[in-house]
Design a protein around this motif. Structure first.
Motif, PDB file in Angstrom:
ATOM      1  N   GLU A 106      -2.505  45.966 -62.406  1.00  0.00           N
ATOM      2  CA  GLU A 106      -2.829  44.571 -62.064  1.00  0.00           C
ATOM      3  C   GLU A 106      -4.318  44.439 -61.690  1.00  0.00           C
ATOM      4  O   GLU A 106      -5.007  43.519 -62.138  1.00  0.00           O
ATOM      5  CB  GLU A 106      -1.928  44.178 -60.882  1.00  0.00           C
ATOM      6  N   GLN A 107      -4.813  45.382 -60.887  1.00  0.00           N
ATOM      7  CA  GLN A 107      -6.231  45.343 -60.486  1.00  0.00           C
ATOM      8  C   GLN A 107      -7.141  45.558 -61.685  1.00  0.00           C
ATOM      9  O   GLN A 107      -8.191  44.917 -61.807  1.00  0.00           O
ATOM     10  CB  GLN A 107      -6.497  46.428 -59.425  1.00  0.00           C
ATOM     11  N   LYS A 110      -7.215  42.327 -63.688  1.00  0.00           N
ATOM     12  CA  LYS A 110      -7.883  41.219 -62.996  1.00  0.00           C
ATOM     13  C   LYS A 110      -9.389  41.454 -62.827  1.00  0.00           C
ATOM     14  O   LYS A 110     -10.179  40.531 -62.953  1.00  0.00           O
ATOM     15  CB  LYS A 110      -7.222  41.027 -61.624  1.00  0.00           C
ATOM     16  N   TYR A 111      -9.778  42.685 -62.487  1.00  0.00           N
ATOM     17  CA  TYR A 111     -11.191  42.935 -62.153  1.00  0.00           C
ATOM     18  C   TYR A 111     -11.926  43.799 -63.178  1.00  0.00           C
ATOM     19  O   TYR A 111     -13.073  43.524 -63.517  1.00  0.00           O
ATOM     20  CB  TYR A 111     -11.297  43.596 -60.773  1.00  0.00           C
ATOM     21  N   GLU A 188     -13.671  39.738 -53.092  1.00  0.00           N
ATOM     22  CA  GLU A 188     -14.386  38.783 -53.959  1.00  0.00           C
ATOM     23  C   GLU A 188     -15.400  38.014 -53.133  1.00  0.00           C
ATOM     24  O   GLU A 188     -15.132  37.680 -51.972  1.00  0.00           O
ATOM     25  CB  GLU A 188     -13.385  37.802 -54.586  1.00  0.00           C
ATOM     26  N   ASN A 224      -5.100  43.796 -53.082  1.00  0.00           N
ATOM     27  CA  ASN A 224      -6.495  44.187 -53.341  1.00  0.00           C
ATOM     28  C   ASN A 224      -6.877  45.489 -52.640  1.00  0.00           C
ATOM     29  O   ASN A 224      -8.040  45.869 -52.643  1.00  0.00           O
ATOM     30  CB  ASN A 224      -7.452  43.081 -52.904  1.00  0.00           C
TER      31      ASN A 224
END
Ligand SMILES: Cc1cc2nc3c(=O)[nH]c(=O)nc-3n(C[C@H](O)[C@H](O)[C@H](O)COP(=O)(O)OP(=O)(O)OC[C@H]3O[C@@H](n4cnc5c(N)ncnc54)[C@H](O)[C@@H]3O)c2cc1C
Length: 402
Positions: A106-107, A110-111, A188, A224
């Motif tokens: 997932e990380q 997303k990033y 973020e 996160n």
């Protein structure tokens, strides 16, 4: 069989970045350095060329090339200026590669994907006002509150502080536990309670963006958290294996730039009826630069080769970083010497090289820290084992990274 040749793909990356630095960086650097200006447009252009994530697997938006391709990008970028190599070191080496190594799926989606494409910029917040080499002395805290951690504290000397979208930040989840009390988080810029402020008055990398981060009750979702609670120190050190690799590679570019400028000047400048290149004491400086360039590149490519095999390379990367950064500082210093008084003016680039060459002897492990590490390896006090999660070997196996 040993092979010291760059592959065709690596050669074309080298050519591409050299051309890029010659066109997009070098002609503007005197002005940008004088005005303390970091040109974010350079990063956008690097992204268009797929150079902001050159060694990230294609599945995650990167170029899918090997780790030595990243070294080549850094080497050629630093020939342009240390500020832009530092940007790639932090964005790709310290942040994106850390997400690749430790992030959840997932990380990564997303990033890592937007960072590898250069659509978002990543940075790395480890150092604090009272915690540099002594990482465990950090004071920033992260307290669990339901589905969030609440971060409070500050970081300093953070590259791309005002530019990055996402930061890997280290904080204490347990104050009583020194190294084992540190946890890593993805923060973020848009999270409430986050602020950044650039530092002024730096000796070098004046064309770069470096400064402070402040966290006031910043709510960071548990999703996160990077790795496990208490795994932050290991993650930071593994990140530095990659960051230091890029710094070492960049130092080679600075040695080459110092050598190039010095060779040109040696043929132009005459004293006592001959080119200064004919004087043996000047030749001694040229010989040292030339030898150190070769030695440094060999050490960097060896560390890159180990990364490509998926092997632990802390010792070899530290050696490459230590030797090449010292050599770059010495090369820049000698380049100023060869230029005489003209080297003392920013009409020539060598004074900028000298000022820029000092930070890499301090950041990502000071000269003293690397000296200690190398002594400890030699003495048998330090031995490395494979980590819970290793950087994927190259060529990337799509199954192993998905
Ligand atoms: C331009 C620039 C960019 C940077 N970017 C980042 C970034 O993006 N992210 C980040 O987290 N940090 C960044 N840093 C910070 C950098 O990593 C630290 O400055 C570095 O780790 C050293 O810490 P310090 O400055 O606190 O020095 P200290 O740790 O206080 O060291 C001071 C002196 O004591 C020596 N020393 C310390 N401990 C020992 C020991 N055990 N034995 C012998 N000598 C010792 C050191 O070698 C040094 O000479 C950056 C720094 C600079 C200059």
């Amino acid at each position: 069989m040993m092979n010291f040749e760059l592959t065709e793909e690596q050669q074309s990356v080298k050519k591409l970045v050299r051309k890029f630095a010659d066109k997009e960086i070098i002609p503007f650097m005197q002005e940008w350095d004088r005005n303390h200006h970091f040109e974010t447009g350079v990063l956008n252009k690097l992204a268009e060329l797929q150079l902001m994530g050159v060694c990230i697997p294609e599945e995650y938006g990167g170029g899918g090339m090997d780790y030595n391709a990243l070294a080549i990008v850094c080497d050629e970028l630093e020939r342009g200026d240390t500020a832009y190599r530092t940007a790639v070191s932090v964005h790709t080496g310290l942040n994106s590669m850390t997400l690749l190594q430790w992030g959840t799926e997932e990380q990564k989606l997303k990033y890592l994907v937007p960072q590898a494409r250069g659509e978002q910029i990543g940075a790395f917040g480890l150092t604090e006002p009272n915690a540099g080499s002594d990482v465990a002395a950090m004071k920033t805290t992260a307290k669990r509150d339901g589905d969030y951690y609440i971060l409070n504290g500050s970081k300093t000397w953070i590259s791309l502080c005002d530019v990055a979208d996402n930061f890997i930040v280290f904080a204490k989840t347990d104050h009583d536990l020194a190294h084992r009390g540190i946890t890593a988080f993805i923060v973020e810029r848009t999270f409430e309670g986050f602020e950044s402020r650039a530092l002024k008055g730096k000796l070098g990398i004046r064309g770069g963006n470096t400064g402070e981060l402040f966290f006031t009750d910043v709510k960071v979702p548990v999703s996160n958290r990077l790795g496990e609670e208490g795994e932050g120190f290991k993650i930071a050190m593994a990140a530095l294996d990659n960051g230091r690799f890029t710094v070492a590679a960049g130092a080679c570019g600075l040695i080459e730039a110092s050598l190039e400028a010095s060779l040109k000047y040696c043929h132009e400048r005459k004293t006592f009826g001959k080119e200064i290149g004919k004087h043996q004491l000047v030749q001694q400086m040229i010989a040292k630069m030339s030898a150190n360039l070769e030695i440094s590149r060999l050490l960097v490519y060896k560390a890159g080769w180990l990364k490509n095999q998926g092997l632990r390379n802390t010792q070899e990367t530290s050696l490459a970083k230590w030797i090449s950064c010292n050599a770059a500082f010495e090369a820049a210093n000698d380049a100023v010497q060869i230029h005489g008084a003209y080297g003392y003016s920013d009409e020539y680039p060598v004074e900028r090289f000298l000022r820029n060459s000092k930070a890499p002897v301090i950041y990502e492990g000071t000269r003293e820290i690397h000296t200690i590490m190398q002594a400890e390896y030699a003495l048998g006090y330090r031995q490395d084992k494979p980590l819970r999660k290793m950087l994927p070997a190259w060529p990337f196996d799509p199954v192993s990274v998905l």
